[in-house]
Design a protein around this motif. Structure first.
Motif, PDB file in Angstrom:
ATOM      1  N   SER A  26       0.871  -1.164   0.000  1.00  0.00           N
ATOM      2  CA  SER A  26       0.000   0.000   0.000  1.00  0.00           C
ATOM      3  C   SER A  26       0.915   1.223   0.000  1.00  0.00           C
ATOM      4  O   SER A  26       2.128   1.101  -0.149  1.00  0.00           O
ATOM      5  N   ARG A  27       0.364   2.373   0.230  1.00  0.00           N
ATOM      6  CA  ARG A  27       1.142   3.602   0.181  1.00  0.00           C
ATOM      7  C   ARG A  27       2.194   3.673   1.287  1.00  0.00           C
ATOM      8  O   ARG A  27       3.293   4.168   1.084  1.00  0.00           O
ATOM      9  N   THR A  28       1.872   3.152   2.470  1.00  0.00           N
ATOM     10  CA  THR A  28       2.753   3.324   3.623  1.00  0.00           C
ATOM     11  C   THR A  28       3.483   2.069   4.060  1.00  0.00           C
ATOM     12  O   THR A  28       4.420   2.166   4.852  1.00  0.00           O
ATOM     13  N   LEU A  29       3.069   0.911   3.564  1.00  0.00           N
ATOM     14  CA  LEU A  29       3.730  -0.310   4.020  1.00  0.00           C
ATOM     15  C   LEU A  29       3.613  -1.438   3.024  1.00  0.00           C
ATOM     16  O   LEU A  29       2.800  -1.411   2.115  1.00  0.00           O
ATOM     17  N   MET A  30       4.472  -2.436   3.232  1.00  0.00           N
ATOM     18  CA  MET A  30       4.496  -3.656   2.428  1.00  0.00           C
ATOM     19  C   MET A  30       4.299  -4.820   3.388  1.00  0.00           C
ATOM     20  O   MET A  30       4.897  -4.854   4.465  1.00  0.00           O
ATOM     21  N   ASP A  86       2.791 -16.351   9.202  1.00  0.00           N
ATOM     22  CA  ASP A  86       3.858 -15.429   9.570  1.00  0.00           C
ATOM     23  C   ASP A  86       3.645 -14.172   8.737  1.00  0.00           C
ATOM     24  O   ASP A  86       3.470 -14.256   7.518  1.00  0.00           O
ATOM     25  N   VAL A  87       3.637 -13.020   9.385  1.00  0.00           N
ATOM     26  CA  VAL A  87       3.396 -11.757   8.698  1.00  0.00           C
ATOM     27  C   VAL A  87       4.553 -10.820   9.002  1.00  0.00           C
ATOM     28  O   VAL A  87       4.848 -10.542  10.164  1.00  0.00           O
ATOM     29  N   LEU A 107      -2.797  -1.374   6.301  1.00  0.00           N
ATOM     30  CA  LEU A 107      -2.492  -2.754   6.692  1.00  0.00           C
ATOM     31  C   LEU A 107      -3.643  -3.682   6.325  1.00  0.00           C
ATOM     32  O   LEU A 107      -3.428  -4.765   5.774  1.00  0.00           O
ATOM     33  N   GLU A 108      -4.868  -3.268   6.613  1.00  0.00           N
ATOM     34  CA  GLU A 108      -6.038  -4.079   6.248  1.00  0.00           C
ATOM     35  C   GLU A 108      -6.095  -4.291   4.737  1.00  0.00           C
ATOM     36  O   GLU A 108      -6.341  -5.401   4.263  1.00  0.00           O
ATOM     37  N   HIS A 109      -5.856  -3.231   3.988  1.00  0.00           N
ATOM     38  CA  HIS A 109      -5.894  -3.305   2.528  1.00  0.00           C
ATOM     39  C   HIS A 109      -4.816  -4.256   2.000  1.00  0.00           C
ATOM     40  O   HIS A 109      -5.076  -5.096   1.138  1.00  0.00           O
ATOM     41  N   ALA A 110      -3.607  -4.125   2.524  1.00  0.00           N
ATOM     42  CA  ALA A 110      -2.502  -4.975   2.061  1.00  0.00           C
ATOM     43  C   ALA A 110      -2.729  -6.435   2.432  1.00  0.00           C
ATOM     44  O   ALA A 110      -2.442  -7.332   1.637  1.00  0.00           O
ATOM     45  N   LEU A 111      -3.243  -6.690   3.632  1.00  0.00           N
ATOM     46  CA  LEU A 111      -3.530  -8.079   4.025  1.00  0.00           C
ATOM     47  C   LEU A 111      -4.622  -8.685   3.150  1.00  0.00           C
ATOM     48  O   LEU A 111      -4.540  -9.859   2.775  1.00  0.00           O
ATOM     49  N   ALA A 112      -5.641  -7.894   2.821  1.00  0.00           N
ATOM     50  CA  ALA A 112      -6.710  -8.400   1.946  1.00  0.00           C
ATOM     51  C   ALA A 112      -6.150  -8.739   0.565  1.00  0.00           C
ATOM     52  O   ALA A 112      -6.500  -9.774  -0.015  1.00  0.00           O
ATOM     53  N   LYS A 113      -5.272  -7.888   0.042  1.00  0.00           N
ATOM     54  CA  LYS A 113      -4.649  -8.165  -1.257  1.00  0.00           C
ATOM     55  C   LYS A 113      -3.788  -9.427  -1.196  1.00  0.00           C
ATOM     56  O   LYS A 113      -3.802 -10.240  -2.119  1.00  0.00           O
TER      57      LYS A 113
END
Length: 118
Positions: A26-30, A86-87, A107-113
């Motif tokens: 996402s914009r702020t994290l991987m 493991d995340v 974080l929610e968006h990246a986990l969903a992806k």
């Protein structure tokens, strides 16, 4: 604060999650999401944070780390993800200016992806 059974502690675990896991950003994290073949007997899912010097100075990095740990606890990700997960959450430079709410959404968006890619 994350309890010990929910922390990635060894560099081998970090490397495995980052190499074998599904990556989504996402914009702020991987986020690197890895489902181990052998579930952890006690504890799990396990989380690890990577906040490099690209994010900012030590004060900024620690603030981002605290926000991310708080997001993991508040969003109850420990209860939602399977024990075999493991995340690794890697903060990007934009995370330094992000609020806790923005980090939570990203974080929610990246986990969903990552779950969709799996």
């Amino acid at each position: 604060m994350l309890p010990r059974p929910h922390k990635l502690s060894s560099s081998a675990d970090f490397k495995a999650a980052m190499r074998k896991g599904v990556r989504a950003g996402s914009r702020t994290l991987m986020v690197h999401l890895h489902h181990r073949a052998d579930p952890v007997i006690q504890g799990g899912p396990r989380f690890g944070l990577v906040v490099s010097k690209q994010v900012g100075n030590a004060v900024t990095r620690h603030a981002v780390s605290r926000k991310l740990r708080n997001v993991v606890v508040q969003r109850e990700l420990v209860d939602r993800l399977g024990r075999e997960c493991d995340v690794v959450i890697r903060a990007l430079p934009a995370a330094a200016r992000a609020t806790s709410d923005e980090l939570a959404r990203d974080l929610e968006h990246a986990l969903a992806k990552a779950e969709k890619k799996r």
